[in-house]
Design a protein around this motif. Structure first.
Motif, short mmCIF file in Angstrom:
data_model
loop_
_atom_site.label_atom_id
_atom_site.label_comp_id
_atom_site.label_asym_id
_atom_site.label_seq_id
_atom_site.Cartn_x
_atom_site.Cartn_y
_atom_site.Cartn_z
N TRP A 29 0.81 -1.22 0.00
CA TRP A 29 0.00 0.00 0.00
C TRP A 29 0.84 1.27 0.00
O TRP A 29 0.33 2.36 -0.29
CB TRP A 29 -0.97 0.04 1.18
CG TRP A 29 -0.29 0.11 2.53
CD1 TRP A 29 0.04 -0.93 3.34
CD2 TRP A 29 0.14 1.29 3.21
NE1 TRP A 29 0.66 -0.48 4.47
CE2 TRP A 29 0.73 0.89 4.42
CE3 TRP A 29 0.09 2.65 2.92
CZ2 TRP A 29 1.27 1.78 5.33
CZ3 TRP A 29 0.63 3.55 3.83
CH2 TRP A 29 1.20 3.10 5.03
N HIS A 50 0.70 6.98 -0.20
CA HIS A 50 -0.23 5.86 -0.17
C HIS A 50 -0.57 5.54 -1.62
O HIS A 50 -0.97 6.43 -2.39
CB HIS A 50 -1.49 6.26 0.61
CG HIS A 50 -2.48 5.17 0.79
ND1 HIS A 50 -3.23 4.68 -0.24
CD2 HIS A 50 -2.84 4.48 1.90
CE1 HIS A 50 -4.02 3.73 0.20
NE2 HIS A 50 -3.81 3.59 1.51
N GLY A 52 -2.99 3.91 -3.00
CA GLY A 52 -4.40 4.01 -3.37
C GLY A 52 -4.91 5.43 -3.42
O GLY A 52 -5.51 5.86 -4.40
N THR A 53 -4.65 6.18 -2.38
CA THR A 53 -5.20 7.53 -2.27
C THR A 53 -4.25 8.61 -2.75
O THR A 53 -4.65 9.75 -2.92
CB THR A 53 -5.58 7.85 -0.81
OG1 THR A 53 -4.37 7.89 -0.03
CG2 THR A 53 -6.55 6.84 -0.26
N ARG A 54 -2.99 8.26 -2.91
CA ARG A 54 -1.92 9.18 -3.30
C ARG A 54 -1.62 10.21 -2.20
O ARG A 54 -0.97 11.22 -2.44
CB ARG A 54 -2.21 9.90 -4.62
CG ARG A 54 -2.57 8.98 -5.77
CD ARG A 54 -1.57 7.92 -6.05
NE ARG A 54 -0.40 8.44 -6.76
CZ ARG A 54 0.66 7.71 -7.02
NH1 ARG A 54 0.70 6.45 -6.65
NH2 ARG A 54 1.68 8.21 -7.63
N ALA A 55 -2.12 9.97 -0.99
CA ALA A 55 -1.85 10.85 0.14
C ALA A 55 -0.39 10.69 0.58
O ALA A 55 0.16 9.59 0.57
CB ALA A 55 -2.77 10.51 1.31
N TRP A 57 2.54 10.51 3.27
CA TRP A 57 2.68 10.08 4.65
C TRP A 57 4.14 10.24 5.08
O TRP A 57 5.04 10.31 4.24
CB TRP A 57 2.22 8.63 4.86
CG TRP A 57 2.95 7.63 4.00
CD1 TRP A 57 2.50 7.08 2.83
CD2 TRP A 57 4.23 7.06 4.23
NE1 TRP A 57 3.43 6.22 2.31
CE2 TRP A 57 4.50 6.19 3.16
CE3 TRP A 57 5.19 7.21 5.21
CZ2 TRP A 57 5.69 5.46 3.05
CZ3 TRP A 57 6.38 6.49 5.11
CH2 TRP A 57 6.62 5.63 4.04
N HIS A 80 -10.13 0.00 10.57
CA HIS A 80 -11.10 0.58 9.63
C HIS A 80 -12.27 -0.40 9.53
O HIS A 80 -12.08 -1.56 9.16
CB HIS A 80 -10.47 0.79 8.26
CG HIS A 80 -11.33 1.54 7.31
ND1 HIS A 80 -12.47 1.00 6.75
CD2 HIS A 80 -11.24 2.81 6.84
CE1 HIS A 80 -13.02 1.89 5.97
NE2 HIS A 80 -12.30 3.00 6.01
N ARG A 83 -12.80 -2.36 6.19
CA ARG A 83 -11.67 -2.97 5.50
C ARG A 83 -10.96 -4.07 6.26
O ARG A 83 -10.33 -4.92 5.66
CB ARG A 83 -10.65 -1.90 5.14
CG ARG A 83 -11.16 -0.97 4.09
CD ARG A 83 -10.03 -0.11 3.66
NE ARG A 83 -10.36 0.60 2.44
CZ ARG A 83 -9.70 1.65 2.03
NH1 ARG A 83 -8.69 2.09 2.72
NH2 ARG A 83 -10.04 2.23 0.91
N LEU A 140 -1.05 6.21 8.77
CA LEU A 140 -2.40 6.46 8.24
C LEU A 140 -3.42 6.76 9.33
O LEU A 140 -4.51 7.24 9.05
CB LEU A 140 -2.89 5.26 7.44
CG LEU A 140 -2.02 4.78 6.27
CD1 LEU A 140 -2.59 3.52 5.66
CD2 LEU A 140 -1.88 5.88 5.24
#
Length: 145
Positions: A29, A50, A52-55, A57, A80, A83, A140
């Motif tokens: 991830w 990340h 998936g979200t491109r955030a 970290w 979560h 998930r 996260l």
């Protein structure tokens, strides 16, 4: 820096958790842009995104330490709800980390459950799960898998 002079046992374990995460356990991830680990404890840092979200970290030893502490104190709080497929895994990781802290363990490979064979998990798989769960919470704020 294999010399951990100046590191407490908890800092050494936290560093090993971070190194294991950025070198494989969390790469499903996370994309790691870089990390610094051959340094004093207060300078250890990893950064990335990340997948998936491109955030963006980042995580340091304090983030890892907070993640281990909340896992020990409240293992299900950071799961979560949509998930996480096995909440019992978090309880198992929590117990293993609590014993590791009590024993002054300094490497992930020596975390009980990994080293003691207490789980039904393959030791390498359990080690990867411990690392990934801690790293997800540290970077996260929740366990997404």
């Amino acid at each position: 820096m294999s010399d951990l002079t100046g590191y407490t046992a908890e800092q050494a374990l936290n560093r090993d958790l971070l190194l294991n995460a950025v070198n494989g356990a969390s790469l499903h991830w996370a994309r790691v842009h870089g990390y610094t680990a051959d340094c004093p404890p207060d300078e250890v840092l990893a950064e990335g995104i990340h997948l998936g979200t491109r955030a963006v970290w980042s995580g340091d030893l304090d983030d890892i330490d907070r993640a281990v502490t909340v896992l020990i104190d409240q293992p299900l709080t950071y799961a979560h709800p949509d998930r996480i497929s096995d909440p019992q895994l978090l309880t198992l990781v929590s117990s293993a980390l609590a014993v590791a802290r009590e024993r002054g363990v300094i490497t992930v490979a020596a975390v009980p459950g990994v080293a003691d064979g207490v789980t039904d998990y393959d030791p390498a798989a359990f080690e990867q799960m411990v690392v990934d769960v801690v790293f997800q919470i540290a970077t996260l704020g929740e366990v997404i898998r």
